[in-house]
Write a protein that holds these residues in place. Structure first.
Motif, PDB file in Angstrom:
ATOM      1  N   CYS A  10       0.824  -1.205   0.000  1.00  0.00           N
ATOM      2  CA  CYS A  10       0.000   0.000   0.000  1.00  0.00           C
ATOM      3  C   CYS A  10       0.865   1.265   0.000  1.00  0.00           C
ATOM      4  CB  CYS A  10      -0.911  -0.009   1.219  1.00  0.00           C
ATOM      5  SG  CYS A  10      -2.123   1.316   1.257  1.00  0.00           S
ATOM      6  N   LEU A  20      -3.623   9.696  -4.414  1.00  0.00           N
ATOM      7  CA  LEU A  20      -3.956   8.365  -4.909  1.00  0.00           C
ATOM      8  C   LEU A  20      -3.494   7.320  -3.895  1.00  0.00           C
ATOM      9  CD1 LEU A  20      -2.638   8.787  -8.569  1.00  0.00           C
ATOM     10  CD2 LEU A  20      -4.899   9.370  -7.679  1.00  0.00           C
ATOM     11  N   LEU A  22      -2.875   3.294  -3.398  1.00  0.00           N
ATOM     12  CA  LEU A  22      -2.715   2.052  -4.145  1.00  0.00           C
ATOM     13  C   LEU A  22      -2.701   0.863  -3.201  1.00  0.00           C
ATOM     14  CD1 LEU A  22      -1.015   4.369  -5.849  1.00  0.00           C
ATOM     15  CD2 LEU A  22      -0.445   2.395  -7.239  1.00  0.00           C
ATOM     16  N   ASP A  23      -3.470  -0.152  -3.543  1.00  0.00           N
ATOM     17  CA  ASP A  23      -3.495  -1.462  -2.886  1.00  0.00           C
ATOM     18  C   ASP A  23      -3.685  -1.424  -1.365  1.00  0.00           C
ATOM     19  OD1 ASP A  23      -3.431  -2.790  -5.238  1.00  0.00           O
ATOM     20  OD2 ASP A  23      -1.438  -3.650  -5.020  1.00  0.00           O
ATOM     21  N   LEU A  40      -6.699   2.903  -6.109  1.00  0.00           N
ATOM     22  CA  LEU A  40      -6.372   2.019  -7.219  1.00  0.00           C
ATOM     23  C   LEU A  40      -5.965   0.645  -6.684  1.00  0.00           C
ATOM     24  CD1 LEU A  40      -5.109   5.092  -7.957  1.00  0.00           C
ATOM     25  CD2 LEU A  40      -4.854   3.944 -10.139  1.00  0.00           C
ATOM     26  N   THR A  42      -4.612  -3.193  -7.663  1.00  0.00           N
ATOM     27  CA  THR A  42      -3.961  -3.953  -8.731  1.00  0.00           C
ATOM     28  C   THR A  42      -4.645  -5.293  -8.982  1.00  0.00           C
ATOM     29  OG1 THR A  42      -2.350  -4.978  -7.212  1.00  0.00           O
ATOM     30  CG2 THR A  42      -1.706  -2.897  -8.294  1.00  0.00           C
ATOM     31  N   HIS A  48      -4.105  -6.995  -0.966  1.00  0.00           N
ATOM     32  CA  HIS A  48      -4.105  -5.806  -1.820  1.00  0.00           C
ATOM     33  C   HIS A  48      -5.457  -5.089  -1.810  1.00  0.00           C
ATOM     34  CE1 HIS A  48      -0.182  -6.640  -3.836  1.00  0.00           C
ATOM     35  NE2 HIS A  48      -0.466  -7.823  -3.316  1.00  0.00           N
ATOM     36  N   VAL A  97      -2.529   8.218 -14.962  1.00  0.00           N
ATOM     37  CA  VAL A  97      -2.252   6.840 -14.550  1.00  0.00           C
ATOM     38  C   VAL A  97      -2.461   5.955 -15.772  1.00  0.00           C
ATOM     39  CG1 VAL A  97      -2.878   4.925 -13.050  1.00  0.00           C
ATOM     40  CG2 VAL A  97      -3.006   7.283 -12.174  1.00  0.00           C
ATOM     41  N   TYR A 119       0.343  -0.014 -12.476  1.00  0.00           N
ATOM     42  CA  TYR A 119       0.001   1.393 -12.665  1.00  0.00           C
ATOM     43  C   TYR A 119       1.252   2.257 -12.811  1.00  0.00           C
ATOM     44  CZ  TYR A 119      -4.671  -0.052 -11.185  1.00  0.00           C
ATOM     45  OH  TYR A 119      -5.901  -0.680 -11.092  1.00  0.00           O
ATOM     46  N   HIS A 128       4.005   0.957 -10.077  1.00  0.00           N
ATOM     47  CA  HIS A 128       3.585  -0.034  -9.082  1.00  0.00           C
ATOM     48  C   HIS A 128       3.107  -1.263  -9.847  1.00  0.00           C
ATOM     49  CE1 HIS A 128       1.566  -2.129  -5.903  1.00  0.00           C
ATOM     50  NE2 HIS A 128       1.692  -1.141  -5.022  1.00  0.00           N
TER      51      HIS A 128
END
Length: 202
Positions: A10, A20, A22-23, A40, A42, A48, A97, A119, A128
């Motif tokens: 993360c 943003l 992520l995960d 976002l 994955t 995740h 992205v 991403y 990532h």
């Protein structure tokens, strides 16, 4: 761009006009975040995507868009999610992205696979890969590098850093190891000098 590692895979990515996440998975701490632009994901694995906690996070961040890979879109109950497919570009203000990858790295034997979106943020500021060694399309400033999991061995992570040749490689996906510093240290020992760094060293 500012990065914050919130555990395991993360990352919070802050650009001039976007926040943003992520995960956000089961091994990460993200409940306190506000003013998110997008979340976002994955792929669908719980480390995740912690679906219950992400639902609460989205309720606390009503303006945030949820972006998921195709398999997550069918497996999780998020009817308003944006489905990201390789080759697509998403925009959040001036922040871009680009979606790459496609499949999760093979775990073991006949363990079922799933889709996995990698991403690329702001044309190479950060890449990532999720649970993959997806190749970015061009130069990358900061590469997030998984260092532990049943689908990888550390020599593959080293090869990944050497293939991508980023300015900085940030170890992630360390939540299941009892000694993440040791794994990160081994990654650094076999990678080009000075490339492997913690987020707070960027």
């Amino acid at each position: 761009m500012k990065l914050t590692h919130l555990g395991h895979a993360c990352l919070l990515v802050e650009t001039d006009d976007a926040r943003l996440l992520l995960d956000p998975g089961t091994m990460s701490e993200f409940e306190m975040l506000t003013d998110l632009t997008a979340v976002l994901v994955t792929h669908q694995h719980p480390d995740h995507l912690d679906a219950r906690r992400v639902a609460a996070l989205l309720a606390a961040n009503p303006a945030a868009r949820l972006v998921v890979d195709p398999d997550t879109a069918t497996a999780a109950v998020f009817p308003d999610a944006v489905v990201a497919r390789p080759g697509e570009r998403l925009t959040f203000g001036r922040t871009t992205v680009d979606v790459h990858g496609g499949l999760h790295a093979a775990v073991y034997g006949d363990v079922p696979g799933c889709t996995n979106s990698a991403y690329l943020i702001d044309d190479g500021a950060l890449f990532h890969p999720g649970d993959s060694f997806a190749a970015p399309p061009g130069p990358v400033d900061v590469l997030a590098v998984p260092i532990d999991g049943p689908w990888l061995k550390l020599s593959e992570a080293v090869d990944y850093v050497r293939m991508v040749t980023p300015r900085a490689a940030v170890p992630i996906h360390e939540g299941e190891t009892t000694d993440p510093a040791k794994y990160a240290g081994m990654l650094a020992a076999f990678s080009p000098a000075g490339v492997v760094r913690r987020v707070d060293e960027l």
